[in-house]
Design an enzyme around this catalytic site. Structure first.
Site, short mmCIF file in Angstrom:
data_model
loop_
_atom_site.label_atom_id
_atom_site.label_comp_id
_atom_site.label_asym_id
_atom_site.label_seq_id
_atom_site.Cartn_x
_atom_site.Cartn_y
_atom_site.Cartn_z
CG ASN A 66 34.46 38.47 42.21
OD1 ASN A 66 34.13 38.02 43.21
ND2 ASN A 66 35.39 37.78 41.28
CG ASP A 91 36.78 49.97 48.80
OD1 ASP A 91 35.97 49.20 48.43
OD2 ASP A 91 37.96 49.81 48.11
CG ASN A 112 36.84 43.65 40.60
OD1 ASN A 112 36.67 44.13 39.52
ND2 ASN A 112 38.00 43.22 40.80
#
Length: 223
Positions: A66, A91, A112
């Protein structure tokens, strides 16, 4: 010069997580194409080399997912790179396992790592979306992507990573179609003569599958 960024979380405990497929892609590119030793820089690990005629810097942010944008922004500022000179490998739960898609710009869709990049450099960077599948329940997404790939996943994971590496020079040259073809040749190689084809000498097209999963399709992922 281009910046290739793999998204993931640092540390051995996360190395085989689904969330770390971006790191895995960069490791394969570095190994297959003779890139230099990984070294610490820009709050992450970097390796330099060439693909086609382009100088390439590979970057694996050392921040957690993040905060990935901090590392990417530091490298981009140092080399004075525009967002479209940055390619991010990450991903993608809204793609089935083994699927790979190239995209230019767009939203972060709740990822994120991408959210962090958007906050630091905007959304006009290029992406290679690597499908890992969806757990079927939004509440299970976080634990799913932070879990290791199953042993059986190697059947599709290795061909995808090899295809991404095969096509990396095409990606560096701006030939996204040729990049996708290189991935497809690894994931769905031409059938042998024993396989039924449309006509003699032609290559049979594999049965198509949905690119996106129906479960919570298009929903925010909160990871």
């Amino acid at each position: 010069m281009l910046l290739f960024v793999g998204l993931g979380n640092p540390g051995a405990k996360y190395s085989r997580n689904r969330h770390n497929i971006g790191f895995m892609a960069l490791d394969r590119i570095a190994s297959d194409h003779g890139f230099g030793t990984w070294r610490s820089k820009f709050k992450g690990l970097v390796s330099e080399g060439r693909l086609a005629s382009e100088r390439i810097l590979l970057l694996k942010p050392g921040t957690y997912m993040n905060l990935s944008g901090q590392s990417v922004a530091a490298a981009a500022r140092f080399f004075q790179l525009e967002p479209d000179e940055i390619v991010v490998f990450h991903d993608e739960i809204d793609l089935a396992p083994g699927k790979c898609r190239y995209k230019e710009g767009g939203g972060h869709a709740g990822h994120n790592g991408l959210r962090s990049l958007h906050s630091q450099i905007g959304g006009d960077y290029r992406r290679v979306r690597l499908g890992v599948g969806h757990p079927g329940d939004r509440d299970r997404v976080s634990s799913y992507v932070l879990h290791d790939f199953a042993k059986a996943d190697s059947d599709w994971l290795e061909p995808v990573l090899r295809g991404v590496s095969d096509g990396a020079p095409n990606l560096a040259a701006g030939e996204s179609g040729s990049f996708m073809n290189a991935v497809a040749l690894r994931v769905s190689p031409p059938r042998t003569s024993k396989t039924k084809t449309v006509a003699e000498g032609s290559v049979a097209t594999p049965v198509s599958e949905p690119d996106t999963l129906s479960a919570n399709e298009g929903s925010k992922r909160f990871r």
